[in-house]
Scaffold this active site. Structure first.
Site, short mmCIF file in Angstrom:
data_model
loop_
_atom_site.label_atom_id
_atom_site.label_comp_id
_atom_site.label_asym_id
_atom_site.label_seq_id
_atom_site.Cartn_x
_atom_site.Cartn_y
_atom_site.Cartn_z
N ARG A 150 -6.36 -7.67 -4.12
CA ARG A 150 -5.19 -7.39 -3.30
C ARG A 150 -5.06 -8.41 -2.17
NH1 ARG A 150 -3.81 -4.34 1.15
NH2 ARG A 150 -1.69 -3.56 1.03
N GLU A 184 -7.38 -0.13 -10.62
CA GLU A 184 -8.45 0.02 -9.65
C GLU A 184 -9.78 -0.22 -10.36
OE1 GLU A 184 -7.07 0.71 -6.73
OE2 GLU A 184 -8.67 1.54 -5.48
N SER A 229 0.86 -1.19 0.00
CA SER A 229 0.00 0.00 0.00
C SER A 229 0.89 1.23 0.00
CB SER A 229 -0.94 -0.04 1.19
OG SER A 229 -0.18 0.01 2.35
N LEU A 230 0.29 2.39 0.04
CA LEU A 230 1.04 3.63 -0.05
C LEU A 230 1.01 4.34 1.29
CD1 LEU A 230 -0.35 5.15 -3.35
CD2 LEU A 230 1.99 4.42 -2.94
N LYS A 242 -4.10 12.69 0.42
CA LYS A 242 -5.55 12.43 0.39
C LYS A 242 -6.32 13.73 0.54
CE LYS A 242 -6.42 8.16 2.18
NZ LYS A 242 -7.40 7.16 1.99
N GLU A 260 -0.45 11.36 -10.22
CA GLU A 260 -1.64 10.64 -10.72
C GLU A 260 -2.81 10.88 -9.78
OE1 GLU A 260 -0.95 6.41 -11.23
OE2 GLU A 260 1.11 6.85 -11.82
N CYS A 313 -52.16 2.70 3.89
CA CYS A 313 -51.23 3.79 4.16
C CYS A 313 -51.14 4.69 2.92
CB CYS A 313 -49.88 3.18 4.53
SG CYS A 313 -48.62 4.38 4.91
N CYS A 367 -49.80 6.72 8.72
CA CYS A 367 -51.06 6.03 9.02
C CYS A 367 -51.10 5.48 10.45
CB CYS A 367 -51.29 4.90 8.01
SG CYS A 367 -50.16 3.53 8.24
N TYR A 403 -2.65 1.80 -13.19
CA TYR A 403 -1.62 2.73 -12.71
C TYR A 403 -0.24 2.09 -12.50
CZ TYR A 403 -3.39 0.63 -8.40
OH TYR A 403 -3.82 -0.26 -7.44
N CYS A 454 -43.60 -0.03 7.03
CA CYS A 454 -44.99 0.09 7.46
C CYS A 454 -45.75 -1.06 6.78
CB CYS A 454 -45.57 1.43 7.04
SG CYS A 454 -47.36 1.45 7.25
N LYS A 508 -5.78 9.46 -7.41
CA LYS A 508 -5.94 8.23 -6.60
C LYS A 508 -7.39 7.78 -6.77
CE LYS A 508 -4.59 6.29 -2.18
NZ LYS A 508 -5.76 5.49 -1.89
N CYS A 557 -45.93 4.36 11.97
CA CYS A 557 -45.87 5.02 10.67
C CYS A 557 -46.34 6.48 10.80
CB CYS A 557 -46.74 4.26 9.66
SG CYS A 557 -46.80 5.09 8.05
N LYS A 590 4.60 9.90 -7.53
CA LYS A 590 5.58 8.82 -7.68
C LYS A 590 6.87 9.36 -8.29
CE LYS A 590 1.82 5.63 -8.58
NZ LYS A 590 1.08 4.81 -9.56
N ASP A 650 -10.77 5.85 -6.49
CA ASP A 650 -11.38 5.30 -5.29
C ASP A 650 -12.19 4.05 -5.66
OD1 ASP A 650 -12.04 5.04 -2.68
OD2 ASP A 650 -13.45 6.71 -2.63
S1 IVH Z 1 0.23 3.01 -6.79
C1 IVH Z 1 3.31 0.33 -4.51
N1 IVH Z 1 -1.46 4.62 -8.00
O1 IVH Z 1 -4.33 3.08 -3.53
C2 IVH Z 1 2.25 1.32 -4.71
N2 IVH Z 1 -2.28 3.25 -6.24
O2 IVH Z 1 -2.96 3.02 -0.84
C3 IVH Z 1 1.17 0.85 -5.59
N3 IVH Z 1 -4.69 3.52 -5.84
O3 IVH Z 1 -3.65 -0.35 -3.26
C4 IVH Z 1 0.00 1.75 -5.63
N4 IVH Z 1 -5.07 4.99 -7.41
O4 IVH Z 1 -5.58 0.37 -4.72
C5 IVH Z 1 -1.29 3.70 -7.04
N5 IVH Z 1 -2.83 6.07 -9.19
C6 IVH Z 1 -2.68 5.15 -8.24
C7 IVH Z 1 -3.75 4.71 -7.44
C8 IVH Z 1 -3.51 3.76 -6.45
C9 IVH Z 1 -5.61 4.28 -6.45
C10 IVH Z 1 -4.96 2.62 -4.69
C11 IVH Z 1 -4.46 1.20 -4.90
C12 IVH Z 1 -3.51 0.94 -3.78
C13 IVH Z 1 -3.87 1.97 -2.78
C14 IVH Z 1 -2.63 2.34 -1.99
#
Ligand code: IVH
Length: 666
Positions: A136, A173, A83-84, A312, A113, A430, A409, A225, A424, A115, A406, A288, A117
């Site tokens: 994942r 994603e 994860s990041l 975020k 980039e 009603c 009614c 990504y 109800c 992120k 309700c 990145k 959702d």
């Molecule tokens: S890079 C090693 N790029 O965010 C890093 N992640 O908190 C690989 N996500 O598990 C992640 N948009 O599900 C990357 N442009 C983006 C992203 C992204 C959404 C999600 C992804 C990851 C989570 C990390």
């Protein structure tokens, strides 16, 4: 056609269809005519059927999903899915930048980039074909969701272009675009089904559906990504994404290279205010280091890369006073608490009302009248309350007590075990339920009777209409002296009601507003059973044998026709002359397949799967979704999955071809 010629034609068709899919779903280029696309799919299906030896799970004919159950097996990720590190603070971004520059010297390019959702997936391609898709999971192992992933039309099953490694992983994603999400919820509420709360959770739930036919119906998409392969073939991250785009993957066009932290901040500021205009939801941006060599030099901590960080965005929130809580009663009797707020600006609009969903949500948040509450607007249609500002709470405030009766009614509310909503139960007494059902009955896709909501309200208040059947007793003289009516409008309404008697059976069935019976289900029921008598007589098993009808819908239909008030209303509608028989009734039945259980798998030459299911049922057989020891026959077309084939062999189940099946019932 020789097998060699067939093989060549199959290859050409697959290649072209993959390209058309890519143009349509990734590039949004819709210029290729649908009918030509359908013809090509049909030709390919035919050829695959005649030459099963050239079957391929990644053929474009397999985009439709399968109705056999998927079993999710888990597999290790060759490269862990980390994860990041994330932050909400610009100072921490500055510290990140300083840490990076300590290792890299002064020169560094960042790739910025969005992120996305949604839900992370990792796809492995071998020799240019999609081989396996994993979630994942815990980062080291993920669930195999390949069957569901294949149904996402923007994901290439075969890579475009050239220069791809023999094996590589690509990560992205899975999301549901906002507009598609709204449209899906609109359709669900029309069917009396609960709406989904937000696109992300729905995407996640959809990926884990056991039935890929169901997943295929969800408007899933995938934004990529990251490309990872054992051979290092790129110098920079941005090149790898450029390449992925050339290979046919959907890489959104909003990414930017930044040569300074100031440019990174510009990117962040821009999307913080422009995120409302994106077709999908984001919850931040990802920064990145662009050079792959520098990424390698920077390396990883135990859980996260040192070369990337996410910033975020706080969800757009407003703070406002909760003045009161109303309770709305829908046509199905579901009771929804709605907050009345002091007007507040949020994401470009003024918000005065917000959803509180249900009693659980109200007590979880402990919202009280007079509280200052946080309001958020996401992909949802209505804004929602996400929290209470305790520092503003009045000392004298008291916990809010959810209503027990309700508001319309006075009937004691009920709560079913597996549902969050209160209902109800006074369906026939009603007012908002009665009016809601009549409004649904006359709506455009149902009986298409031209009357406004206020007219229905008036007719109800005047005691002229208490259910849909009463509409057909209305006379010109009843209407013309009412406040909203003049001669012309009274005549128009009478005409419109008269004209509705020609509306076909499937729409009449939809108009009745039976829970879970939306437009499609109504059509399937009408086509399979032919007329009202058959429908009323149908038991659970007969109903469930109809394509797309499961236990829940079957039970709802049976309960509807068991209710004496519904029965008498339907009889009155029939006497009034509405259509309760399909234009062409189903052909004769036999008992050739009596007591036999069938599972259908694959693609067929002469009949669609739906037709085959109906035939099985018309000849006394039963359809089932999954193979078990109770299965008598598997009706197999092309592209039947190898695991199903093995299971059938193991259980000693007879596999029938389409022709063998047809001769069985002829
Ligand atoms: S890079 C090693 N790029 O965010 C890093 N992640 O908190 C690989 N996500 O598990 C992640 N948009 O599900 C990357 N442009 C983006 C992203 C992204 C959404 C999600 C992804 C990851 C989570 C990390």
């Amino acid at each position: 056609m020789t097998p060699e010629q067939a093989k060549a034609r199959i290859d050409t068709l697959r290649k072209e269809l993959h390209l058309h899919n890519y143009n349509y779903y990734v590039r949004s280029d819709t210029s290729f005519p649908d009918y030509q696309y359908d013809l090509m799919i049909k030709e390919l299906q035919d050829l695959e059927l005649q030459h099963p030896q050239y079957g391929d799970p990644n053929s474009p004919t397999n985009r439709v999903g399968s109705d056999l159950n998927l079993e999710f097996e888990s597999f290790p990720h060759r490269i862990p899915m980390l994860s990041l590190g994330n932050t909400y603070s610009r100072e921490e971004l500055q510290e990140f930048d300083e840490r990076v520059r300590k290792v890299t010297g002064d020169e560094v390019s960042y790739f910025c980039e969005l992120k996305y959702d949604g839900v992370a997936v990792s796809l492995t391609y071998r020799d240019g074909s999609l081989w396996r898709a994993l979630t994942r999971g815990d980062g080291t192992r993920g669930d195999d969701v390949t069957g569901n992933i294949r149904t996402i039309r923007s994901i290439p099953l075969k890579i475009h272009g050239e220069g791809y490694p023999a094996q590589f992983e690509i990560r992205g994603e899975v999301i549901i675009p906002i507009e598609d999400f709204r449209e899906m919820n609109r359709r669900r509420s029309e069917m009396g089904e609960p709406v989904f709360a937000n696109p992300r959770n729905t995407a996640s739930g959809s990926l884990k559906m056991q039935n890929s036919l169901e997943a295929a119906r969800r408007p899933l998409d995938c934004l990529f990504y990251n490309v990872a392969s054992e051979q290092q073939i790129f110098d920079s991250h941005h090149e790898s994404l450029e390449m992925a785009r050339n290979w046919g993957f959907k890489v959104p066009p909003f990414n930017r290279l930044a040569s300074s932290l100031a440019e990174v901040f510009q990117f962040i500021d821009h999307w913080e205010s422009a995120r409302d205009q994106l077709p999908f939801e984001i919850d931040g941006v990802v920064i990145k280091v662009d050079s792959i060599a520098l990424q390698q030099e920077l390396g990883f901590t135990a859980k996260t890369p040192r070369w990337a960080i996410s910033y975020k965005y706080k969800a757009e929130q407003g703070l406002s006073r909760l003045n009161s809580i109303d309770f709305q009663v829908g046509r199905t009797g579901a009771v929804t608490p709605v907050a009345n707020l002091e007007p507040v600006r949020l994401a470009g609009t003024v918000v005065k009302r917000a959803s509180l969903h249900n009693a659980d949500q109200v007590s979880l948040l402990d919202v009280r009248i007079g509280d200052h509450v946080f309001v958020e607007k996401g992909g949802e249609i209505i804004p929602k309350i996400v929290g209470v500002s305790m520092e503003h709470r009045d000392q004298g405030s008291v916990p809010f007590r959810f209503i027990t009766h309700c508001p319309e009614c006075g009937t004691l509310l009920e709560r079913k075990e597996e549902e969050a909503a209160h209902y109800c139960p006074n369906a026939n007494g009603c007012p908002p339920q009665i009016k809601g059902r009549i409004e649904h009955f006359i709506s455009r896709k149902a009986m298409d009777i031209n009357a406004a909501e206020a007219t229905i309200d008036l007719l109800f208040r005047e005691g002229l209409v208490r259910n849909a059947a009463d509409l057909y007793n209305l006379q010109f003289d009843d209407l013309v002296h009412l406040e909203r009516f003049a001669e012309k409008s009274a005549r128009n309404l009478v005409h419109s009601i008269e004209a509705s008697k020609q509306v076909p059976f499937q729409r009449v069935l939809f108009a009745l507003g039976i829970r879970y019976v939306g437009e499609t289900v109504a059509r399937k029921l009408a086509e399979a059973l032919g007329d009202l008598e058959n429908l009323i007589a149908a038991d659970q098993e007969t109903l469930e044998a109809v394509d797309e009808i499961g236990e829940r819908i079957a039970q709802s239909v049976i309960a509807y026709f068991r209710d004496p008030l519904n029965k008498s209303m339907v009889n009155r509608l029939k006497e009034a002359g509405l259509q309760f028989r399909i234009a062409s009734a189903p052909v004769s039945l036999s008992k050739a397949l009596e007591g036999k259980s069938f599972v259908i798998s694959g693609v067929f030459e002469k009949h669609s799967r739906e037709e085959l299911k109906t035939m099985i049922e018309l000849h006394g057989g039963r359809n089932s979704g999954s193979i078990s020891a109770k299965t008598d026959f598997i009706l197999a077309g092309t592209n039947m999955g190898p695991s199903k084939y093995d299971k059938a062999l193991k259980l000693g189940i007879t596999i029938l071809s389409e022709d063998e099946f047809l001769s069985l019932i002829s």
